[in-house]
Design an enzyme around this catalytic site. Sequence first.
Site, PDB file in Angstrom:
ATOM      1  CG  ASN A 197     -52.438 -12.998-128.931  1.00 13.66           C
ATOM      2  OD1 ASN A 197     -52.201 -13.467-127.819  1.00 13.66           O
ATOM      3  ND2 ASN A 197     -51.670 -12.087-129.480  1.00 13.66           N
TER       4      ASN A 197
ATOM      5  CD  GLU B 234     -42.311  -9.316-123.464  1.00 14.15           C
ATOM      6  OE1 GLU B 234     -42.483  -8.341-124.225  1.00 14.15           O
ATOM      7  OE2 GLU B 234     -41.257  -9.510-122.850  1.00 14.15           O
TER       8      GLU B 234
ATOM      9  CB  CYS C  38     -48.009  -8.311-129.111  1.00 13.92           C
ATOM     10  SG  CYS C  38     -47.061  -9.821-129.130  1.00 13.92           S
TER      11      CYS C  38
ATOM     12  CD  GLU D 219     -42.080 -13.621-122.146  1.00 15.48           C
ATOM     13  OE1 GLU D 219     -42.364 -14.711-121.641  1.00 15.48           O
ATOM     14  OE2 GLU D 219     -42.911 -12.902-122.727  1.00 15.48           O
TER      15      GLU D 219
HETATM   16  P1  NDP Z   1     -56.042  -9.104-120.985  1.00 16.95           P
HETATM   17  O1  NDP Z   1     -54.813  -8.353-120.669  1.00 16.95           O
HETATM   18  O2  NDP Z   1     -57.306  -8.759-120.287  1.00 16.95           O
HETATM   19  O3  NDP Z   1     -55.825 -10.676-120.732  1.00 16.95           O
HETATM   20  C1  NDP Z   1     -54.579 -11.348-120.763  1.00 16.95           C
HETATM   21  C2  NDP Z   1     -54.567 -12.414-119.682  1.00 16.95           C
HETATM   22  O4  NDP Z   1     -54.603 -11.792-118.391  1.00 16.95           O
HETATM   23  C3  NDP Z   1     -55.786 -13.344-119.711  1.00 16.95           C
HETATM   24  O5  NDP Z   1     -55.399 -14.637-119.293  1.00 16.95           O
HETATM   25  C4  NDP Z   1     -56.707 -12.694-118.706  1.00 16.95           C
HETATM   26  O6  NDP Z   1     -57.679 -13.586-118.208  1.00 16.95           O
HETATM   27  C5  NDP Z   1     -55.708 -12.295-117.653  1.00 16.95           C
HETATM   28  N1  NDP Z   1     -56.157 -11.249-116.741  1.00 16.95           N
HETATM   29  C6  NDP Z   1     -57.058 -10.266-116.960  1.00 16.95           C
HETATM   30  N2  NDP Z   1     -57.182  -9.490-115.859  1.00 16.95           N
HETATM   31  C7  NDP Z   1     -56.345  -9.992-114.919  1.00 16.95           C
HETATM   32  C8  NDP Z   1     -56.031  -9.629-113.584  1.00 16.95           C
HETATM   33  N3  NDP Z   1     -56.588  -8.573-112.978  1.00 16.95           N
HETATM   34  N4  NDP Z   1     -55.128 -10.375-112.901  1.00 16.95           N
HETATM   35  C9  NDP Z   1     -54.538 -11.434-113.482  1.00 16.95           C
HETATM   36  N5  NDP Z   1     -54.807 -11.832-114.757  1.00 16.95           N
HETATM   37  C10 NDP Z   1     -55.691 -11.114-115.472  1.00 16.95           C
HETATM   38  O7  NDP Z   1     -56.271  -9.038-122.518  1.00 16.95           O
HETATM   39  P2  NDP Z   1     -57.607  -9.405-123.318  1.00 16.95           P
HETATM   40  O8  NDP Z   1     -57.555 -10.828-123.611  1.00 16.95           O
HETATM   41  O9  NDP Z   1     -58.840  -8.931-122.620  1.00 16.95           O
HETATM   42  O10 NDP Z   1     -57.416  -8.541-124.609  1.00 16.95           O
HETATM   43  C11 NDP Z   1     -57.650  -7.140-124.543  1.00 16.95           C
HETATM   44  C12 NDP Z   1     -56.600  -6.400-125.328  1.00 16.95           C
HETATM   45  O11 NDP Z   1     -55.316  -6.698-124.794  1.00 16.95           O
HETATM   46  C13 NDP Z   1     -56.493  -6.804-126.777  1.00 16.95           C
HETATM   47  O12 NDP Z   1     -57.447  -6.186-127.547  1.00 16.95           O
HETATM   48  C14 NDP Z   1     -55.088  -6.381-127.079  1.00 16.95           C
HETATM   49  O13 NDP Z   1     -55.045  -5.019-127.335  1.00 16.95           O
HETATM   50  C15 NDP Z   1     -54.331  -6.678-125.804  1.00 16.95           C
HETATM   51  N6  NDP Z   1     -53.644  -7.975-125.837  1.00 16.95           N
HETATM   52  C16 NDP Z   1     -52.333  -7.998-126.146  1.00 16.95           C
HETATM   53  C17 NDP Z   1     -51.670  -9.198-126.254  1.00 16.95           C
HETATM   54  C18 NDP Z   1     -50.246  -9.255-126.615  1.00 16.95           C
HETATM   55  O14 NDP Z   1     -49.784 -10.288-127.070  1.00 16.95           O
HETATM   56  N7  NDP Z   1     -49.502  -8.208-126.408  1.00 16.95           N
HETATM   57  C19 NDP Z   1     -52.341 -10.472-126.051  1.00 16.95           C
HETATM   58  C20 NDP Z   1     -53.737 -10.345-125.707  1.00 16.95           C
HETATM   59  C21 NDP Z   1     -54.337  -9.131-125.598  1.00 16.95           C
HETATM   60  P3  NDP Z   1     -59.105 -13.780-118.933  1.00 16.95           P
HETATM   61  O15 NDP Z   1     -58.985 -13.322-120.331  1.00 16.95           O
HETATM   62  O16 NDP Z   1     -59.340 -15.222-118.834  1.00 16.95           O
HETATM   63  O17 NDP Z   1     -60.087 -12.973-118.137  1.00 16.95           O
END
Ligand code: NDP
Length: 482
Positions: A150, A248, A282, A460
């Site tokens: 995001n 976060e 977020c 952070e």
């Molecule tokens: P994720 O938590 O799945 O992804 C965040 C990051 O973690 C990505 O780089 C992802 O890789 C990586 N990741 C996923 N699984 C693992 C793992 N087991 N070990 C290490 N790294 C991992 O979020 P999503 O992008 O799928 O979004 C889903 C929901 O998460 C959103 O709808 C929102 O609610 C929340 N979110 C919150 C954010 C915030 O700023 N607080 C930011 C983004 C999401 P990859 O995506 O490449 O598989």
Amino acid sequence: MPDLGRNLIAGEWAGGVAEIENRNPSDLNDMIGMFAQAGADQVDATLDMAQRAQRAWAGYGVERKQTVLMAIGTELMARAEELGTLLSREEGKPLAEGKGEVYRAGQFFTYYAAECLRQLGENADSVRDGVEIDMRREPVGTVAIISPWNFPTATASWKIAPALCYGNAVVWKPANITPASAVALAEIINRQDIPKGLFSLVMGSGGGIGQHLVESPKVNAISFTGSVPVGKAIAVAAIANLTKVQMEMGSKNALAVMEDCDLDLAVTLALGGAFGGSGQKCTASSRLVVHEAVHDAFVEKLVAGARLMKVGHALAEGTEMGPVVSQQQLDENLAYVTLGTSEGAELACGGARLEMPHKGYYMSPGVFVNTTNDMRINREEMFAPLTGVIRVGSYDEALSVVNDTRFGLTSGIVTRSLARATHFRRNARTGVVTVNLPTAGTDYHVPFGGRGESSYGPREQGRAAAEFYTTVKTAYISAGPV
Ligand code: NDP
């Protein structure tokens, strides 16, 4: 960008074990490129190299490190138009937001460039005669950075910049949905005067190489931004190796609108906070807690404003809200619309799939009214252009609703009363509190983080970042007789 699409493994641009395609969520016919997926062996190779490179980097003088960070930041700011366009093209936020994000990413680097020169230790006299104590911060070693889509450039930058500033090596796994912005940033960093292999880019799925990376005992610290379930899984992996971890995660931020507020200001803050970045922040204002005395007037203006918002292609002139990032996110958002109405909330506007001349993940900004704080739409992070209005009868009730969440990243109040603003600032249980300002949008030189399920580990940004990216060494020195 000659290396577009490749990983940066042990100091060399390299292909991977597979490739994925990256398409523009504003126009699915627009193919941005193919991007390599790193394999586990490549992650291991890069971690071995990072350990050696980190020792060399830690030995650089502070001015040499400062020059590197300043060059990265200056280039990001100078190329904000070009790289912001790329970011908006792959993530879907309107161009002004994309450019602003890249510029802000540059500011993180220039801020930490200055911090390179401000790494001062402490000293003390000992309880023992003739002994002096020296306390200084040392790098933690190799930091794994896992970032979301995001804010693909800014979030990564507010982790990479302090990691490098305080003398660490970085292995960065960006979100697979936004690889082009990641390659662009990696290309800038790799061109600087840094030891080979100090900084690596490993693209691939979170569950695959992301998990492999966080489970590696060669990683000394993990900084993660993303969802709560993934954050909890990473914490388990980190604890198994006693690896330092900082996270976060999601939130369910509330904006309290009091009866003594400037109503137009409150509506502007709510619209920006709820629908900026298509609500995929977020820090988004996804609960609007409104005093009954101004409730109807506020809702009328809010709904009118939401209906007027121009939804369209992220790069088109005049677009105020772009698409959401993916088909999966769109499906989840529309499922929340169905859930909200089934829970008894009334959809006052929006929340519908939009068809455009170009095929993309579009929906209209949605406002739920007649909601209660126990509904799932007010308890779960939707990460959608959807917000819920909760009617309250008093300031005390508003504060209690704001705090009634398992999250705690940001909260805001709109009021003309200094007494209430002060009370709210002191009693809102969030890491960030705003008064007559949006719940989204923070500075880069002060701490950022939340409470409850929103954050875990040290804060952070700003000078607070030193807590995570360094470890303190306490040295006792007895000079002996002259
Ligand atoms: P994720 O938590 O799945 O992804 C965040 C990051 O973690 C990505 O780089 C992802 O890789 C990586 N990741 C996923 N699984 C693992 C793992 N087991 N070990 C290490 N790294 C991992 O979020 P999503 O992008 O799928 O979004 C889903 C929901 O998460 C959103 O709808 C929102 O609610 C929340 N979110 C919150 C954010 C915030 O700023 N607080 C930011 C983004 C999401 P990859 O995506 O490449 O598989």
